[in-house]
Design a protein around this motif. Structure first.
Motif, PDB file in Angstrom:
ATOM      1  N   LEU A  35       0.754  -1.218   0.118  1.00 19.86           N
ATOM      2  CA  LEU A  35      -0.116  -0.093  -0.134  1.00 19.86           C
ATOM      3  C   LEU A  35       0.812   1.280   0.013  1.00 19.86           C
ATOM      4  N   HIS A  36       1.850   1.150   0.770  1.00 21.85           N
ATOM      5  CA  HIS A  36       2.947   2.398   0.751  1.00 21.85           C
ATOM      6  C   HIS A  36       2.158   3.640   1.061  1.00 21.85           C
ATOM      7  N   LEU A  37       1.352   3.361   2.422  1.00 20.35           N
ATOM      8  CA  LEU A  37       0.670   4.599   2.450  1.00 20.35           C
ATOM      9  C   LEU A  37       1.743   5.626   3.291  1.00 20.35           C
ATOM     10  N   GLY A  48      12.916  15.116  -0.653  1.00 23.34           N
ATOM     11  CA  GLY A  48      12.633  14.757  -2.007  1.00 23.34           C
ATOM     12  C   GLY A  48      11.535  15.711  -2.721  1.00 23.34           C
ATOM     13  N   THR A  49      11.354  15.450  -3.981  1.00 24.52           N
ATOM     14  CA  THR A  49      10.277  16.177  -4.668  1.00 24.52           C
ATOM     15  C   THR A  49       8.944  16.054  -4.001  1.00 24.52           C
ATOM     16  N   THR A  50       8.405  17.282  -3.936  1.00 22.46           N
ATOM     17  CA  THR A  50       6.898  17.402  -3.146  1.00 22.46           C
ATOM     18  C   THR A  50       5.837  16.814  -4.068  1.00 22.46           C
ATOM     19  N   LEU A  51       5.200  15.904  -3.514  1.00 20.62           N
ATOM     20  CA  LEU A  51       4.277  15.221  -4.537  1.00 20.62           C
ATOM     21  C   LEU A  51       2.687  15.687  -3.962  1.00 20.62           C
ATOM     22  N   PRO A  52       1.573  15.668  -4.519  1.00 26.11           N
ATOM     23  CA  PRO A  52       0.317  16.075  -4.090  1.00 26.11           C
ATOM     24  C   PRO A  52       0.129  14.849  -2.877  1.00 26.11           C
ATOM     25  N   PRO A  53      -0.406  15.361  -1.714  1.00 25.54           N
ATOM     26  CA  PRO A  53      -0.344  14.378  -0.695  1.00 25.54           C
ATOM     27  C   PRO A  53      -1.896  13.805  -0.379  1.00 25.54           C
ATOM     28  N   TYR A  54      -2.065  13.217  -1.547  1.00 24.19           N
ATOM     29  CA  TYR A  54      -3.536  12.458  -1.850  1.00 24.19           C
ATOM     30  C   TYR A  54      -3.131  10.957  -1.885  1.00 24.19           C
ATOM     31  N   GLU A  55      -2.245  10.437  -1.924  1.00 26.19           N
ATOM     32  CA  GLU A  55      -2.198   8.929  -2.282  1.00 26.19           C
ATOM     33  C   GLU A  55      -2.987   8.056  -1.438  1.00 26.19           C
ATOM     34  N   THR A  56      -2.611   8.478   0.016  1.00 21.43           N
ATOM     35  CA  THR A  56      -3.259   7.533   0.922  1.00 21.43           C
ATOM     36  C   THR A  56      -4.754   7.550   1.023  1.00 21.43           C
ATOM     37  N   ARG A  57      -5.538   8.729   0.770  1.00 15.31           N
ATOM     38  CA  ARG A  57      -6.828   8.817   0.744  1.00 15.31           C
ATOM     39  C   ARG A  57      -7.459   7.905  -0.662  1.00 15.31           C
ATOM     40  N   ASP A  58      -6.628   8.030  -1.606  1.00 18.94           N
ATOM     41  CA  ASP A  58      -6.711   7.510  -2.974  1.00 18.94           C
ATOM     42  C   ASP A  58      -6.738   5.709  -2.828  1.00 18.94           C
ATOM     43  N   THR A  59      -5.625   5.348  -2.017  1.00 18.13           N
ATOM     44  CA  THR A  59      -5.426   4.030  -1.743  1.00 18.13           C
ATOM     45  C   THR A  59      -6.523   3.422  -1.065  1.00 18.13           C
ATOM     46  N   LEU A  60      -6.933   4.323  -0.003  1.00 15.05           N
ATOM     47  CA  LEU A  60      -7.892   4.022   1.109  1.00 15.05           C
ATOM     48  C   LEU A  60      -9.300   3.886   0.637  1.00 15.05           C
ATOM     49  N   THR A  61      -9.641   4.864  -0.550  1.00 14.59           N
ATOM     50  CA  THR A  61     -10.781   4.683  -1.357  1.00 14.59           C
ATOM     51  C   THR A  61     -10.979   3.580  -2.081  1.00 14.59           C
ATOM     52  N   ALA A  90       2.987   9.287  11.016  1.00 21.55           N
ATOM     53  CA  ALA A  90       2.439  10.972  10.533  1.00 21.55           C
ATOM     54  C   ALA A  90       1.195  10.905   9.856  1.00 21.55           C
ATOM     55  N   LEU A  91       0.378   9.531   9.824  1.00 17.71           N
ATOM     56  CA  LEU A  91      -0.633   9.748   9.185  1.00 17.71           C
ATOM     57  C   LEU A  91      -1.930  10.612   9.877  1.00 17.71           C
ATOM     58  N   PRO A  92      -2.629  11.565   9.011  1.00 14.35           N
ATOM     59  CA  PRO A  92      -3.519  12.551   9.939  1.00 14.35           C
ATOM     60  C   PRO A  92      -4.576  11.576  10.488  1.00 14.35           C
ATOM     61  N   ALA A  93      -5.239  12.318  11.561  1.00  8.77           N
ATOM     62  CA  ALA A  93      -6.239  11.624  12.315  1.00  8.77           C
ATOM     63  C   ALA A  93      -7.444  11.047  11.596  1.00  8.77           C
ATOM     64  N   ASP A  94      -7.937  11.834  10.415  1.00  8.43           N
ATOM     65  CA  ASP A  94      -8.856  11.312   9.536  1.00  8.43           C
ATOM     66  C   ASP A  94      -8.682  10.092   8.972  1.00  8.43           C
ATOM     67  N   GLU A  95      -7.389  10.011   8.527  1.00 11.44           N
ATOM     68  CA  GLU A  95      -7.003   8.618   7.764  1.00 11.44           C
ATOM     69  C   GLU A  95      -6.677   7.364   8.951  1.00 11.44           C
ATOM     70  N   ARG A  96      -6.159   7.883  10.073  1.00 15.19           N
ATOM     71  CA  ARG A  96      -6.217   6.737  10.961  1.00 15.19           C
ATOM     72  C   ARG A  96      -7.522   6.373  11.395  1.00 15.19           C
ATOM     73  N   ASN A  97      -8.571   7.248  11.625  1.00 16.85           N
ATOM     74  CA  ASN A  97      -9.838   6.935  11.983  1.00 16.85           C
ATOM     75  C   ASN A  97     -10.521   6.110  10.747  1.00 16.85           C
ATOM     76  N   TRP A  98     -10.042   6.354   9.567  1.00 22.17           N
ATOM     77  CA  TRP A  98     -10.392   5.604   8.259  1.00 22.17           C
ATOM     78  C   TRP A  98     -10.123   3.961   8.262  1.00 22.17           C
ATOM     79  N   ILE A  99      -8.847   3.975   8.703  1.00 22.02           N
ATOM     80  CA  ILE A  99      -8.409   2.679   8.855  1.00 22.02           C
ATOM     81  C   ILE A  99      -8.980   1.962   9.778  1.00 22.02           C
ATOM     82  N   TYR A 183      -0.667  -2.426  -4.727  1.00 22.39           N
ATOM     83  CA  TYR A 183      -2.076  -1.707  -4.515  1.00 22.39           C
ATOM     84  C   TYR A 183      -2.215  -0.223  -4.249  1.00 22.39           C
ATOM     85  N   GLY A 184      -0.905   0.215  -3.842  1.00 23.22           N
ATOM     86  CA  GLY A 184      -0.986   1.857  -3.464  1.00 23.22           C
ATOM     87  C   GLY A 184      -0.696   2.545  -4.622  1.00 23.22           C
ATOM     88  N   THR A 185      -1.266   3.793  -4.522  1.00 22.68           N
ATOM     89  CA  THR A 185      -1.089   4.754  -5.460  1.00 22.68           C
ATOM     90  C   THR A 185       0.478   5.202  -5.292  1.00 22.68           C
TER      91      THR A 185
END
Length: 221
Positions: A35-37, A48-61, A90-99, A183-185
Motif C-alpha cells: 500500500l505504501h501509505l 525529495g520532490t514534493t508530491l500531491p499528498p492524496y495517495e493515502t486517501r486514494d488507496t484507502l478509497t 504521521a498519518l492524519p487523524a482522519d486517515e487513521r480513523n478511516w483505517i 496496490y498503493g498509489t
C-alpha cells in the motif's frame, strides 16, 4: 457475481481482482500488498520532490470499495503497508480513523515488510508471515517455497498490442507461488522481464493484468 480472474495455487481457488487485491472465497480473505501509505509525506520529510499528498486517501478509497464488494472476514496487508514507520506515525487523524473503521468487525493482519519492519499502532495483528491452509503469506518471495503468496516487487507486465505497447500492474503465478502487484498509489513497478522476477517464476508462469477486465497471459520474459 464475477469478481475477477479465477485461478488456483496449491489447491486453493483464488480470484485476482482488477484493483490488484486477491480474494480467497473459501476463507473470506482479502489480501493486498504494498500500500505504501504516507509515501508523499516520507519523500517530503527526506527532502525529495514534493508530491500531491492524496495517495493515502486514494488507496484507502480503493480498499474501501473492495471491502464493500467482497465483505471479507479477514484482511491481510502483505507488507510495505506504510512507506516507513515514520509515515505510519504521521498519518492524519482522519486517515487513521478511516483505517480503524475498515478494521471494524473483521480480523486484520499486518505482515512485516522491508519498509515497515515493526508493529504499528493502528489496530490489527502484526506478523512476520501467515500460514493458512496450503498457503503461506509473506512479503518477499523465497526461492524454494511452495504455495507462497508474496508482494514486494510491484510486478508490471508490458505487452505489444498492434502498434502500441501497454504496461499494467500484474499478478504473477506459477505452480509454486503468486506475487501480487502493488496496490498503493505512487508505487511504480518492476517489469516481468527483469531480475529477480525472471529467476523466481517458472517457464509456465502467467501474468494477470489488472484493470476493468483482469486477463491472464504468459508472463512476458
Amino acid at each position: 457475481m464475477n469478481l475477477g480472474f479465477d485461478f488456483s495455487l496449491s489447491g486453493a481457488n483464488l480470484t485476482a481482482l482488477g484493483s490488484g487485491a486477491l480474494w480467497w472465497a473459501e476463507h473470506r480473505l482479502l489480501c493486498v500488498s504494498d500500500l505504501h501509505l504516507g509515501k508523499s509525506e516520507r519523500i517530503a520529510r527526506r527532502g525529495g520532490t514534493t508530491l500531491p499528498p492524496y495517495e493515502t486517501r486514494d488507496t484507502l478509497t480503493k480498499l474501501t470499495h473492495d471491502l464493500e464488494r467482497c465483505a471479507p472476514q479477514t484482511v491481510v496487508a502483505l507488507g510495505d503497508s506504510f512507506d516507513d514507520l515514520g509515515a505510519a506515525n504521521a498519518l492524519p487523524a482522519d486517515e487513521r480513523n478511516w483505517i480503524t473503521k475498515l478494521q471494524a468487525g473483521r480480523r486484520w493482519i499486518w505482515i512485516e515488510g522491508n519498509h515497515d519492519p515493526g508493529s504499528v499502532k493502528l489496530g490489527g495483528t502484526h506478523m512476520v508471515e501467515l500460514k493458512l491452509g496450503a498457503l503461506s503469506f509473506r512479503h518477499i518471495a523465497t526461492p524454494a517455497a511452495q504455495g507462497e503468496v508474496s508482494g514486494h516487487y510491484h510486478p508490471k507486465a508490458a505487452l505489444n498490442v498492434g502498434r502500441r505497447s501497454i504496461s499494467r500492474p500484474a499478478f504473477l503465478y506459477d505452480e509454486a507461488r503468486l506475487i501480487l502487484p502493488a496496490y498503493g498509489t505512487y508505487t511504480g513497478g518492476l517489469r516481468t522481464d527483469s531480475e529477480p522476477i525472471r529467476s523466481l517464476m517458472s517457464a509456465k508462469a502467467c501474468a494477470i493484468l489488472t484493470g476493468p477486465h483482469p486477463t491472464a497471459v504468459p508472463m512476458p520474459r
